[in-house]
Motif scaffolding. Structure first.
Motif, PDB file in Angstrom:
ATOM      1  N   TYR A  58       0.831  -1.204   0.000  1.00 18.42           N
ATOM      2  CA  TYR A  58       0.000   0.000   0.000  1.00 18.42           C
ATOM      3  C   TYR A  58       0.873   1.265   0.000  1.00 18.42           C
ATOM      4  N   HIS A  59       0.198   2.417   0.073  1.00 13.65           N
ATOM      5  CA  HIS A  59       0.888   3.712   0.032  1.00 13.65           C
ATOM      6  C   HIS A  59       0.691   4.457   1.343  1.00 13.65           C
ATOM      7  N   PRO A  60       1.550   4.250   2.327  1.00 14.43           N
ATOM      8  CA  PRO A  60       1.390   4.917   3.624  1.00 14.43           C
ATOM      9  C   PRO A  60       1.563   6.427   3.535  1.00 14.43           C
ATOM     10  N   GLU A  61       2.285   6.896   2.528  1.00 20.22           N
ATOM     11  CA  GLU A  61       2.574   8.338   2.432  1.00 20.22           C
ATOM     12  C   GLU A  61       1.304   9.177   2.271  1.00 20.22           C
ATOM     13  N   PHE A  62       0.234   8.563   1.735  1.00 21.02           N
ATOM     14  CA  PHE A  62      -0.984   9.335   1.502  1.00 21.02           C
ATOM     15  C   PHE A  62      -1.764   9.636   2.786  1.00 21.02           C
ATOM     16  N   LYS A  63      -1.373   9.036   3.891  1.00 22.56           N
ATOM     17  CA  LYS A  63      -2.123   9.243   5.136  1.00 22.56           C
ATOM     18  C   LYS A  63      -1.379  10.115   6.147  1.00 22.56           C
ATOM     19  N   SER A  64      -0.219  10.620   5.793  1.00 20.01           N
ATOM     20  CA  SER A  64       0.521  11.508   6.704  1.00 20.01           C
ATOM     21  C   SER A  64      -0.147  12.877   6.767  1.00 20.01           C
TER      22      SER A  64
END
Length: 524
Positions: A497-503
Motif C-alpha cells: 500500500y501507500h502509507p505516504e498518503f495518510k501523513s
C-alpha cells in the motif's frame, strides 16, 4: 451560512496557489469554522490517474479510491482531514456528464451549450460543498483557454448570491529584476486585467515573490489591481511551507476574510503545531520520475513531517548501469533508503541492486508498492536462487513470476480508474516489526496497484511470525500479501500500500516515523 472563497492564479503556474489555499483553509479551521475545499482542474482528463508524474507530479489517492491532483494531498496534510472524490473537479468530468445527459435526453431537446449547460453543472458541484466556508481553487493560470468556463461559472454564481457570500483572491507572482534592482509588477497588473475581462474583480491580491517586497511595490499592485492596500498580501519564499499558516495568522488574514464575508469567528486562538526542526539524516529516494520535485511529493512530506530533512533523489537508471560494487559505494553514505512505487521497466534493475545492498549491509530500507514487489524479486533471485525471477509486468515470460497481475485485473481493458484503489482493510500479525509500529492487528491503508505477490505459487519464499529459516516474513495480509519484512535487520519493510498518503501535520504515518527513529538511533 455557506460562504465561498475562490482562489485564482496569475502570471505563471506552480506559484504556490495550492499551498496558499490549504494554508488559508487551515487558518479558518483554527478559527473554529467548518471548512470544505474544492480543487478545480481545467484539464480534460477525468482524473489524474493516467498522467505521467514527470509532467504533472504525483497522483494522490483518496480513501474512497479517487486518483487526484497532488493539491488534494496538500489539503489533507494541512487540514488533517481525509479528502474525497467530491473535493476534486475536472473539465473531463463535467463535459462527460453533459454529453451523457444529452444522450439520455435530459435537456429536453435543447441545443446544448457551454452556457448554461456546462456552467450549470459546474455551479451545482460548487454549491454541493457543505462547509460554512468553502475554499474553491481554480487550477491553471488566468488567460488559459481551458480555465475560461470555470471563471465564467464562478462569475455567474457570485452574481446569484449576496455580495458577502463570495470572496475572490488572486494569487500572482512578482519577479525581481536584478539588473535594475527592482520588483516588476507589470505581469501582475496584466494578470488582474485578464481576470477583469472574465468579469471578476479580485477582492484580495496575494503576491508571491522570491523575497519580501517593499512598500512602494505593494502600493503599485494595490493601485493597478483595484484593491485597498491592506488587501494586498505579500508572501515571499519560505524554507518551511507549513509556516505559511502562522504567517497568514500574523498578517490577520482570517480577520480580513471575516470582515469581507461578514462572519463571526467562533475563536481567534491559534494552535498550529508543525515541524520546525529537521534532523540532518541522509535518506536516499531511489526513483525513476525525476522531471519534477512533485513526483514523490507525499513521500517527501511524510519524511519532513516525521522530523527529518528532505531526502535526496537518486536516479535508479544510473544505478542500473553500475556494477554492484559501484552501487554499494554510492549508497553507503546514506543513513536509509526508500524505494517508491511506479510503473514500467525503466530503472527496475537499479532498484533491485539497491534492495540487495540494503539487505546484505543491513541498511534501513522502506519499500512502497512496487518497492515491496521488487524486494520479493531480489530475495527470490539472490537468496532462493530462482534465476530470472521477476514480475510479469517487466518480463511476461519470466520462468519465476514471483509477482503477477491480480486476477480481477486481467479482464480489464481500460487504464483509467481501474486499479485496486483506495482504502482496504488488512490484518497485521503479532510478533512482527509492523505490529510493533502499528500496535494493532487491524488497519486500513490506501492502495494503487495492478500486480501482487504470487504467494500461492511461491510460498517457500515466505514464512509467518514464529517460523524458522531465513525467509521473508509476511507481516500483514488481506486477500493477498500486504507487507513483508526481514528478521534480524534494523528496518527492512516492504508494503503493498501507500502509507505516504495518510501523513498529516502533527500525525505522520507511523511507518515513516518509525523509519526516521531507526535512522536517528543509528547515528553516532
Amino acid at each position: 451560512m455557506k460562504k465561498y472563497i475562490v482562489v485564482t492564479g496569475g502570471v505563471l503556474s506552480g506559484v504556490g496557489k495550492g499551498i496558499f489555499s490549504a494554508s488559508l483553509a487551515r487558518l479558518l479551521k483554527e478559527c473554529g469554522l467548518k471548512i470544505n475545499v474544492l480543487k478545480i482542474d481545467p484539464y480534460l482528463n477525468v482524473d489524474a490517474g493516467t498522467m505521467n508524474p514527470n509532467q504533472h507530479g504525483e497522483v494522490f489517492v483518496t480513501e474512497d479510491g479517487y486518483e487526484a491532483d497532488l493539491d488534494l494531498g496538500h489539503y489533507e496534510r494541512f487540514l488533517g482531514e481525509d479528502m474525497k472524490r467530491t473535493n476534486n473537479l475536472t473539465a473531463g468530468q463535467i463535459y462527460s456528464l453533459v454529453v451523457q445527459k444529452e444522450r439520455e435526453g435530459s435537456y429536453l431537446g435543447s441545443t446544448v451549450q457551454i452556457v448554461p449547460h456546462v456552467t450549470g453543472e459546474i455551479k451545482k458541484r460548487i454549491e454541493a460543498l457543505d462547509g460554512e466556508v468553502n475554499v474553491v481553487e481554480i487550477g491553471g493560470t488566468v488567460g488559459d483557454i481551458e480555465s475560461e468556463v470555470f471563471l465564467e461559472s464562478v462569475r455567474q454564481l457570485a452574481l446569484e448570491k449576496p455580495r458577502e457570500d463570495f470572496m475572490f483572491i488572486h494569487v500572482t507572482y512578482v519577479p525581481y529584476l536584478k539588473t535594475t534592482r527592482e520588483f516588476k509588477t507589470k505581469p501582475t497588473q496584466q494578470s488582474v486585467q485578464l481576470l477583469r475581462r472574465s468579469g471578476i474583480n479580485p477582492n484580495m491580491i496575494v503576491v508571491r515573490s522570491e523575497f519580501a517586497m517593499n512598500g512602494d511595490s505593494l502600493k503599485k499592485v494595490a493601485l493597478f489591481g483595484g484593491v485597498p492596500q491592506d488587501m494586498v498580501i505579500n508572501l515571499p519564499d519560505v524554507p518551511n511551507v507549513y509556516s505559511i499558516v502562522e504567517l497568514l495568522y500574523n498578517l490577520e488574514l482570517h480577520k480580513k476574510v471575516a470582515v469581507w464575508l461578514k462572519i463571526d469567528l467562533p475563536r481567534e486562538t491559534f494552535n498550529w503545531d508543525y515541524p520546525k526542526v529537521f534532523k540532518p539524516l541522509k535518506i536516499a529516494l531511489v526513483a525513476k520520475y525525476l522531471g519534477t520535485d512533485d513526483a514523490y511529493k507525499s513521500i517527501v512530506e511524510s519524511i519532513l513531517l516525521s522530523g527529518a530533512s528532505k531526502p535526496t533523489t537518486i536516479d535508479a537508471e544510473m544505478l542500473e548501469e553500475m556494477n554492484y560494487e559501484e552501487v554499494c559505494a554510492v549508497l553507503e553514505e546514506f543513513d536509509g533508503l526508500i524505494i517508491p512505487g511506479g510503473f514500467g521497466k525503466r530503472g527496475i534493475e537499479g532498484k533491485i541492486k539497491t534492495i540487495q545492498f540494503a539487505r546484505e549491509h543491513k541498511k534501513p530500507i522502506l519499500g512502497i508498492c512496487l518497492g515491496m514487489q521488487l524486494m520479493v524479486v531480489e530475495f527470490a533471485r539472490n537468496v532462493a536462487g530462482l534465476k530470472g525471477a521477476n514480475s510479469t509486468e517487466f518480463d511476461p515470460d519470466t520462468p519465476h513470476p514471483v509477482v503477477t497481475m491480480m486476477e480481477e485485473q486481467k479482464k480489464i481493458m481500460k487504464l483509467g480508474g481501474t486499479m485496486r484503489l483506495g482504502s482496504q482493510e488488512m490484518t497485521i500479525f503479532e510478533g512482527t516489526k509492523l505490529y510493533e509500529i502499528y500496535k494493532t492487528t487491524k488497519a486500513n491503508e490506501r492502495h494503487r496497484h495492478r500486480y501482487e505477490v504470487n504467494y500461492e505459487q511461491y510460498k517457500d519464499l515466505f514464512k509467518f511470525p514464529g517460523e524458522s529459516g531465513y525467509k521473508l516474513t509476511i507481516s500483514a495480509m488481506s486477500q493477498f500479501v500486504e507487507a513483508i519484512e526481514l528478521e534480524e535487520h534494523p528496518y527492512f519493510i516492504g508494503v503493498q500500500y501507500h502509507p505516504e498518503f495518510k501523513s498529516k501535520v502533527g500525525n505522520p504515518h507511523p511507518l515513516f516515523k518509525a523509519f526516521v527513529d531507526v535512522l536517528q538511533k543509528g547515528k553516532p
